[in-house]
Write a protein that holds these residues in place. Structure first.
Motif, short mmCIF file in Angstrom:
data_model
loop_
_atom_site.label_atom_id
_atom_site.label_comp_id
_atom_site.label_asym_id
_atom_site.label_seq_id
_atom_site.Cartn_x
_atom_site.Cartn_y
_atom_site.Cartn_z
N LEU A 225 10.97 44.59 21.22
CA LEU A 225 9.97 45.02 22.20
C LEU A 225 10.64 45.51 23.48
CD1 LEU A 225 6.98 45.19 23.21
CD2 LEU A 225 7.30 42.87 24.06
N LEU A 226 11.65 44.74 23.95
CA LEU A 226 12.33 45.10 25.19
C LEU A 226 13.31 46.25 25.01
CD1 LEU A 226 13.10 41.51 26.52
CD2 LEU A 226 11.21 43.00 27.19
N PHE B 16 0.56 45.65 28.55
CA PHE B 16 1.48 46.61 29.17
C PHE B 16 1.70 47.75 28.20
CE2 PHE B 16 3.82 42.85 27.71
CZ PHE B 16 4.59 43.39 26.70
N ARG B 17 2.34 48.79 28.68
CA ARG B 17 2.54 49.99 27.89
C ARG B 17 3.99 50.08 27.43
NH1 ARG B 17 -1.88 52.91 28.01
NH2 ARG B 17 -0.88 54.64 26.94
N VAL B 18 4.14 50.53 26.19
CA VAL B 18 5.46 50.72 25.59
C VAL B 18 5.64 52.22 25.35
CG1 VAL B 18 6.96 50.19 23.64
CG2 VAL B 18 5.36 48.47 24.48
N LYS B 19 6.76 52.74 25.80
CA LYS B 19 7.03 54.16 25.66
C LYS B 19 6.98 54.57 24.19
CE LYS B 19 10.44 57.66 27.00
NZ LYS B 19 11.76 57.89 27.64
N LEU C 78 15.83 41.68 34.28
CA LEU C 78 15.86 42.54 33.10
C LEU C 78 15.26 43.89 33.42
CD1 LEU C 78 14.72 40.12 30.22
CD2 LEU C 78 17.05 40.87 30.76
N SER C 79 15.81 44.93 32.85
CA SER C 79 15.29 46.29 33.06
C SER C 79 15.15 46.99 31.71
CB SER C 79 16.22 47.08 33.97
OG SER C 79 16.31 46.49 35.25
N PRO C 80 14.15 46.61 30.94
CA PRO C 80 13.96 47.27 29.64
C PRO C 80 13.63 48.74 29.84
CG PRO C 80 12.08 45.86 30.14
CD PRO C 80 13.12 45.58 31.18
N PRO C 81 14.25 49.62 29.05
CA PRO C 81 14.07 51.06 29.27
C PRO C 81 12.70 51.61 28.89
CG PRO C 81 15.40 50.67 27.32
CD PRO C 81 15.21 49.33 27.97
N ASP D 13 22.55 41.88 26.40
CA ASP D 13 21.88 42.28 27.65
C ASP D 13 20.93 41.21 28.17
OD1 ASP D 13 23.12 44.76 27.59
OD2 ASP D 13 21.52 45.63 26.35
N THR D 14 20.65 40.18 27.39
CA THR D 14 19.61 39.21 27.77
C THR D 14 20.11 37.78 27.91
OG1 THR D 14 19.02 38.99 25.43
CG2 THR D 14 17.76 40.58 26.73
N ILE D 15 20.91 37.28 26.96
CA ILE D 15 21.31 35.87 26.97
C ILE D 15 22.07 35.56 28.26
CG2 ILE D 15 22.64 34.07 25.81
CD1 ILE D 15 20.14 34.95 24.31
#
Length: 446
Positions: A101-102, A144-147, A117-120, A108-110
């Motif tokens: 999802l991210l 929320f919206r997902v590209k 966090l800056s998910p694209p 990039d997360t652990i």
């Protein structure tokens, strides 16, 4: 604190592992040669951290090793999106569904603080803003919206979590309910469109679900004169005129609602006592174990009045047509659609026989062409009627001379031609006899 007792805690866990049926505080203290109070404190630590379970039998407390599913297994096999965070909102673990999802990798997360966090492809500000206050168990819904995917809707649950070292954190669980919510939204929109349509049609609409009225539109209230509240409490049969109730009940019993439906016509009594003539079109459908009956009620009182007036007018016309001295044909599309009794007298054919004849069956070909020419020349807007005189062939073989007058009228898209005929055989024969005598006299004088 938990680190200071790791050895003792491991001993207790090993002991419980060897005794899966469970052990009391006394049993454990004897086996380890430890003080009961000290063992009790160790067990409290293990109980709080989720490593042991406790069951009570009377006053005795029996401890067993907790049968827990490893966190890694839960993360791997769960279809939900799961993220485990410590008390400072650092990510301890996260499953592949959440990473997808991210659109971020595990690297990039652990160990990262979740707010950084800056998910694209995902705008998760609402989610991230709520994570810092999730140390109480709570459920809500986030959107929320997902590209490239549009709107995504999740049921969010935050579960307080205690780690093996005794530190507190929480587990964030997201259940994807996008399809369910969008389906419910579509159903609500369809229901709204249906209600708008139902409230704006000219007909009344009643919907019954297993013999219970679940919907009536405003038009029903207008037709009957009763309010919605009054209609809900009424027996539907009570608005039918008492003179029609028995006949309607018989028709309803004969109805086959499994087919395309049926229509009833009946008088109803409005609240103000007025009688209205209505058409009720009834159909039914079955969905799962529920039977839905749809009743479309149309007020056709004006149509009924118009039909009665038309019938009365037709009766007056027939009475006049049957009592005039002249014969009357009405021709539509080349066929006799009406003949009066006088025509039957003149031609010798019954009205039934005349309905199957054409004008060509009664006159010579030359005279038929003459009539056809006159009929074609007469239109509904013609100022003068057409006239003709000719001889017709009666059924018994005799001939009669008639004087015909032709007019036309337009009804809907059909031109009706009216031909009135007068039997002038006797006067024609007298005139012919007179001409014959005059001719003979002239011949004699000459």
């Amino acid at each position: 604190m938990m680190q200071n007792y790791q050895h003792e805690l491991s001993l207790i866990k090993d002991l419980l592992k060897k005794n899966p049926e469970g052990m009391s505080v006394t049993d454990i203290s004897k086996a380890l040669n430890k003080n009961k109070n000290t063992v009790g404190r160790y067990l409290d630590i293990l109980l709080i951290s989720g490593h042991v379970d406790m069951r009570t039998y009377g006053k005795a407390k029996v401890f067993t090793l907790s049968q827990r599913l490893p966190l890694s297994a839960m993360l791997s096999y769960s279809k939900e999106l799961i993220m485990v965070l410590d008390h400072e909102s650092r990510i301890i673990d996260v499953n592949d569904n959440f990473l997808a999802l991210l659109n971020l990798s595990r690297k990039d997360t652990i160990g990262k603080t979740v707010t950084y966090l800056s998910p694209p492809d995902v705008d998760v500000h609402e989610l991230l803003e709520t994570l810092t206050t999730r140390f109480e168990e709570k459920e809500d819904t986030i959107t929320f919206r997902v590209k490239g995917q549009g709107e995504r809707i999740f049921k969010q649950k935050s579960v307080p979590t205690v780690f093996e070292d005794g530190r507190k954190g929480f587990t964030l669980i997201l259940e994807d309910i996008t399809a369910q919510v969008l389906a419910e939204r579509e159903i609500r929109e369809r229901e709204e469109r249906f209600r708008m349509m139902a409230e704006n049609i000219h007909d009344g609409l009643i919907i019954m679900e297993d013999d219970n009225v679940v919907f009536v539109n405003r038009r029903i209230a207008e037709i009957t004169g009763y309010s919605f509240e009054e209609l809900w409490k009424m027996d539907a049969v009570s608005i039918i005129d008492p003179e029609d109730q028995q006949a309607v009940a018989v028709q309803i019993r004969k109805m086959d609602l499994k087919g395309p439906g049926a229509e009833l016509r009946m008088w109803i009594l409005r609240k103000d006592g007025q009688r209205r003539f209505t058409s009720a079109r009834i159909s039914a459908v079955h969905h799962a174990d529920t039977r839905y009956v749809f009743i479309v009620l149309t007020d056709i009182t004006e149509l009924k009045v118009h039909e009665a007036a038309l019938k009365e007018s037709e009766q007056r016309f027939r009475m006049m047509a049957e009592n005039i001295q002249d014969g009357l044909f009405i021709v539509e599309n080349g066929k006799f659609v009406f003949t009066n009794h006088r025509i039957a007298d003149i031609t010798g054919y019954s009205k039934e026989e005349l309905s199957h004849l054409r004008s060509a069956d009664l006159v010579s070909p030359e005279d038929h062409e003459k009539i056809e020419s006159i009929v074609k020349s007469i239109r509904p807007d013609s100022e003068k009627p057409g006239e003709f005189t000719l001889w017709i062939n009666r059924k018994d073989g005799s001939r009669r001379c008639i004087l015909g007058r032709v007019t036309a009228a337009l009804h809907s898209a059909t031109v009706s031609t009216y031909i009135t005929v007068t039997d002038i055989t006797e006067s024609t024969e007298r005139e012919q006899a007179l001409r014959d005598r005059i001719a003979a006299l002239q011949k004699f004088i000459g």
